[in-house]
Scaffold this motif. Structure first.
Motif, PDB file in Angstrom:
ATOM      1  N   PRO A   1      32.260  -7.030  27.815  1.00  0.00           N
ATOM      2  CA  PRO A   1      33.196  -6.802  28.596  1.00  0.00           C
ATOM      3  C   PRO A   1      34.834  -6.758  28.898  1.00  0.00           C
ATOM      4  CG  PRO A   1      32.255  -9.634  27.847  1.00  0.00           C
ATOM      5  CD  PRO A   1      31.969  -8.680  26.707  1.00  0.00           C
ATOM      6  N   ALA A   2      35.065  -6.778  29.980  1.00  0.00           N
ATOM      7  CA  ALA A   2      36.183  -6.049  30.273  1.00  0.00           C
ATOM      8  C   ALA A   2      36.616  -5.920  31.730  1.00  0.00           C
ATOM      9  CB  ALA A   2      36.702  -4.253  30.338  1.00  0.00           C
ATOM     10  N   GLN A   3      37.881  -7.632  31.781  1.00  0.00           N
ATOM     11  CA  GLN A   3      38.540  -7.716  32.677  1.00  0.00           C
ATOM     12  C   GLN A   3      39.336  -8.415  32.745  1.00  0.00           C
ATOM     13  OE1 GLN A   3      35.278 -10.527  32.964  1.00  0.00           O
ATOM     14  NE2 GLN A   3      36.024 -11.802  31.324  1.00  0.00           N
TER      15      GLN A   3
ATOM     16  N   ILE B   1      32.547  -0.001  24.541  1.00  0.00           N
ATOM     17  CA  ILE B   1      31.281  -0.496  24.123  1.00  0.00           C
ATOM     18  C   ILE B   1      32.138   0.289  22.353  1.00  0.00           C
ATOM     19  CG2 ILE B   1      29.240   0.783  22.971  1.00  0.00           C
ATOM     20  CD1 ILE B   1      28.413   0.563  26.325  1.00  0.00           C
ATOM     21  N   ILE B   2      32.506  -0.388  21.895  1.00  0.00           N
ATOM     22  CA  ILE B   2      33.720  -0.527  20.232  1.00  0.00           C
ATOM     23  C   ILE B   2      32.563  -0.171  19.190  1.00  0.00           C
ATOM     24  CG2 ILE B   2      35.241  -0.564  19.084  1.00  0.00           C
ATOM     25  CD1 ILE B   2      36.360  -1.886  21.395  1.00  0.00           C
ATOM     26  N   ASN B   3      32.393   0.477  18.431  1.00  0.00           N
ATOM     27  CA  ASN B   3      31.481   0.986  17.171  1.00  0.00           C
ATOM     28  C   ASN B   3      30.498   0.753  17.875  1.00  0.00           C
ATOM     29  OD1 ASN B   3      33.417   2.086  16.216  1.00  0.00           O
ATOM     30  ND2 ASN B   3      34.214  -0.087  14.989  1.00  0.00           N
ATOM     31  N   ASP B   4      29.535   0.145  18.502  1.00  0.00           N
ATOM     32  CA  ASP B   4      28.063   0.111  19.694  1.00  0.00           C
ATOM     33  C   ASP B   4      27.726  -1.064  19.612  1.00  0.00           C
ATOM     34  OD1 ASP B   4      26.881   2.745  19.365  1.00  0.00           O
ATOM     35  OD2 ASP B   4      26.514   2.397  17.308  1.00  0.00           O
ATOM     36  N   LYS B   5      29.010  -2.112  19.798  1.00  0.00           N
ATOM     37  CA  LYS B   5      29.098  -3.169  20.482  1.00  0.00           C
ATOM     38  C   LYS B   5      29.526  -3.734  21.813  1.00  0.00           C
ATOM     39  CE  LYS B   5      29.745  -7.909  18.958  1.00  0.00           C
ATOM     40  NZ  LYS B   5      30.937  -8.590  17.723  1.00  0.00           N
TER      41      LYS B   5
END
Length: 146
Positions: free
Chosen positions: A55-57, A48-52
């Protein structure tokens, strides 16, 4: 929740480091005075970067600047990443003038990440010079993605 600020001296002494990390638990909201690249090797999660939410895979690439806030949520442990931290002195002047804020790529090729990690671990003669050049090749990709 209040965001924690991470300082470069708390992480590394010479302004640059590359390591593999295994994240088993969520990483709370934070920001830092340095640049960071996270490349996912295995596992699943969410950055979650700057509230956005992103997905991380395997193959996910995250470039985070000193003005970005981030939080990591682990969904399938461990989330194994190559972590690269560096201060602005490692960025070539031409790139530094055009780098913006956070960049996310869901399928980044791993070769340059591997080259940088191996050069950093080897500590052979000229390793800092080589690391700087490889890092700036990766940052060129960041600018192209932006």
């Amino acid at each position: 929740m209040k965001a924690k600020r991470l300082l470069m001296d708390e992480i590394v002494k010479d302004g640059f480091a590359v390591c593999e990390r295994k994240l088993n638990y969520d990483y709370p909201l934070h920001w830092h005075e340095f640049y960071e690249i996270e490349f996912v090797l295995e596992g699943e999660g969410e950055f979650i970067i700057n509230d956005k939410k992103h997905p991380a895979q395997k193959g996910s690439f995250f470039f985070i600047t000193p003005v970005d806030f981030q939080k990591i949520v682990i969904k399938k442990r461990p989330l194994k990443v190559v972590n690269i931290v560096f201060d602005g002195s490692w960025i070539e002047k031409e790139l530094g003038s055009i780098i913006g804020t956070a960049v996310v790529a869901q399928e980044y090729r791993q070769e340059k990440i591997n080259m940088l990690f191996e050069e950093y671990k080897s500590r052979r003669s000229l390793w800092k010079f080589c690391c700087r050049q490889i890092l700036n090749l990766i940052l060129s990709d960041v600018c192209r993605i932006q």
